[in-house]
Design an enzyme around this catalytic site. Structure first.
Site, PDB file in Angstrom:
ATOM      1  N   LEU A  73     -49.082  68.298 -32.607  1.00 11.89           N
ATOM      2  CA  LEU A  73     -50.512  68.020 -32.429  1.00 11.89           C
ATOM      3  C   LEU A  73     -50.823  66.603 -32.906  1.00 11.89           C
ATOM      4  CD1 LEU A  73     -52.355  71.313 -33.430  1.00 11.89           C
ATOM      5  CD2 LEU A  73     -51.475  70.578 -31.238  1.00 11.89           C
ATOM      6  N   VAL A 128     -47.903  70.661 -37.358  1.00 12.51           N
ATOM      7  CA  VAL A 128     -48.397  71.790 -36.560  1.00 12.51           C
ATOM      8  C   VAL A 128     -48.148  71.431 -35.087  1.00 12.51           C
ATOM      9  CG1 VAL A 128     -50.394  73.197 -35.954  1.00 12.51           C
ATOM     10  CG2 VAL A 128     -50.139  72.346 -38.291  1.00 12.51           C
ATOM     11  N   GLY A 138     -53.888  70.674 -36.582  1.00 16.04           N
ATOM     12  CA  GLY A 138     -53.068  70.069 -37.637  1.00 16.04           C
ATOM     13  C   GLY A 138     -53.945  69.690 -38.825  1.00 16.04           C
ATOM     14  N   HIS A 139     -55.063  69.008 -38.538  1.00 12.98           N
ATOM     15  CA  HIS A 139     -55.996  68.658 -39.624  1.00 12.98           C
ATOM     16  C   HIS A 139     -56.567  69.925 -40.250  1.00 12.98           C
ATOM     17  CE1 HIS A 139     -56.474  65.060 -36.862  1.00 12.98           C
ATOM     18  NE2 HIS A 139     -56.162  64.483 -38.002  1.00 12.98           N
ATOM     19  N   GLY A 194     -60.592  61.491 -38.044  1.00 13.63           N
ATOM     20  CA  GLY A 194     -61.391  62.261 -37.098  1.00 13.63           C
ATOM     21  C   GLY A 194     -60.594  62.700 -35.886  1.00 13.63           C
ATOM     22  N   ALA A 195     -61.314  63.047 -34.792  1.00 11.11           N
ATOM     23  CA  ALA A 195     -60.687  63.637 -33.599  1.00 11.11           C
ATOM     24  C   ALA A 195     -59.801  64.793 -34.054  1.00 11.11           C
ATOM     25  CB  ALA A 195     -59.903  62.597 -32.807  1.00 11.11           C
ATOM     26  N   LEU A 196     -60.414  65.670 -34.815  1.00 11.76           N
ATOM     27  CA  LEU A 196     -59.647  66.685 -35.541  1.00 11.76           C
ATOM     28  C   LEU A 196     -59.060  67.753 -34.626  1.00 11.76           C
ATOM     29  CD1 LEU A 196     -62.066  67.136 -38.583  1.00 11.76           C
ATOM     30  CD2 LEU A 196     -60.142  65.557 -38.329  1.00 11.76           C
ATOM     31  N   HIS A 197     -57.899  68.231 -35.025  1.00 12.72           N
ATOM     32  CA  HIS A 197     -57.231  69.306 -34.296  1.00 12.72           C
ATOM     33  C   HIS A 197     -56.676  70.300 -35.305  1.00 12.72           C
ATOM     34  CE1 HIS A 197     -53.668  67.178 -35.546  1.00 12.72           C
ATOM     35  NE2 HIS A 197     -54.050  66.087 -34.882  1.00 12.72           N
TER      36      HIS A 197
END
Ligand code: PAF
Length: 284
Positions: A192, A184, A36-37, A31-34
């Protein structure tokens, strides 16, 4: 997009996909996605009929309770992002749904052929047992055709390849393919990371020097030997107020053991900034 919280529902949905001969992509996350995810998820959406994303802060891979407690949890925001980029299912179980009490105590052991004896494995005892524990559980549950991981956690990626090559997963799912996805970076070069959320604006500016130094080291490698580059990277970062290197290793990309040549080499760094543990790497 549907959010699933139980293994039973996940299994039912996955079985249904299999019956329809749909190819399944899996993106495991905490989680805490950015962005990159998001890049991993976009790759999966492009390559597969159905994409599952797991959002699970896996307690068994944290050797530091404070780090686990502080790990950002932002499911609502994550779900919005995932829905906007075409993920089909989010699997967000509780720790109790994922593990029995014994499993939670990290009794899981796996042979990593020495890949876990260095760098992150050395600094975070038990970390990779926890990672493989959760990733193998997710593979068994989702039975993906392809699973996507970022190169930022390069050692994790090597260990997951090792596990898949050697375990019965190889025979169970025959075609399970691990897809390596490039790091990324922000425009500034900062890799990231969910942990960047814990940095102040000033901290982020300082942290840019980590990737900058790694990129500079590509030039240094033209005239210096491995030991000299290693020293120069560590000294350059440590000389910046607010940054402290935990380790910098130049390792063979296949064995992860320290190397004295730049051929097939990767430089892996961990740096502390404002109490946040940041990780990055560069391929020579
Ligand atoms: O890279 C991560 O975020 C985690 O280690 C993973 C692979 C999702 C397992 O918890």
């Amino acid at each position: 997009m549907k959010i699933i919280t139980t293994k039973a529902e996940l299994t039912a949905i996955r079985t249904n996909c299999q019956e329809q001969n749909l190819t399944i992509g899996l993106v495991p996350t905490m989680g805490a996605l950015h962005e990159g995810h998001a890049s991993l998820v976009r790759n999966s959406v492009k390559d597969n009929d159905v994409t599952f994303v797991s959002v699970f802060v896996n307690p068994t891979q944290f050797n530091n309770k404070e780090d686990l407690a502080k790990y950002p949890r932002t499911l609502e925001r994550d779900a919005e992002l995932l829905s906007s980029i075409g993920a089909d299912y989010v699997f967000a179980p509780t720790p109790e749904e994922m593990y029995t009490k014994e499993e939670m105590n990290d009794t899981f052991k796996f042979d990593f052929g020495g890949l876990d004896q260095v760098m992150e494995g050395k600094m975070r005892p038990g970390h990779f047992n926890g990672v493989v524990q959760v990733v193998s559980r997710l593979f068994y549950l989702v039975k993906p055709y392809k699973a996507y991981f970022g190169e930022k956690d390069f050692q994790q990626l090597c260990i997951i390849h090792y596990m898949v090559e050697r375990s019965e997963l190889k025979n169970t799912f025959g075609k399970l393919q691990i897809v390596d996805c490039p790091i990324v970076r922000e425009k500034s070069g900062l890799a990231l990371s969910s942990r960047n959320e814990r940095l102040s604006e000033e901290g982020k500016k300082i942290a840019v020097n980590i990737s900058k130094t790694l990129f500079d080291s590509l030039q240094w490698a033209k005239t210096m030997n491995v030991e000299q580059v290693k020293e120069q990277v560590i000294n350059t970062i440590n000389n910046i107020n607010g940054l402290e290197v935990e380790y910098y290793e130049i390792a063979d990309k296949t064995t992860l053991q320290t190397t004295n040549t730049f051929s097939n080499a990767i430089g892996c760094v961990v740096v502390w900034c404002e109490g946040v543990r940041l990780i990055d790497n560069i391929q020579y």
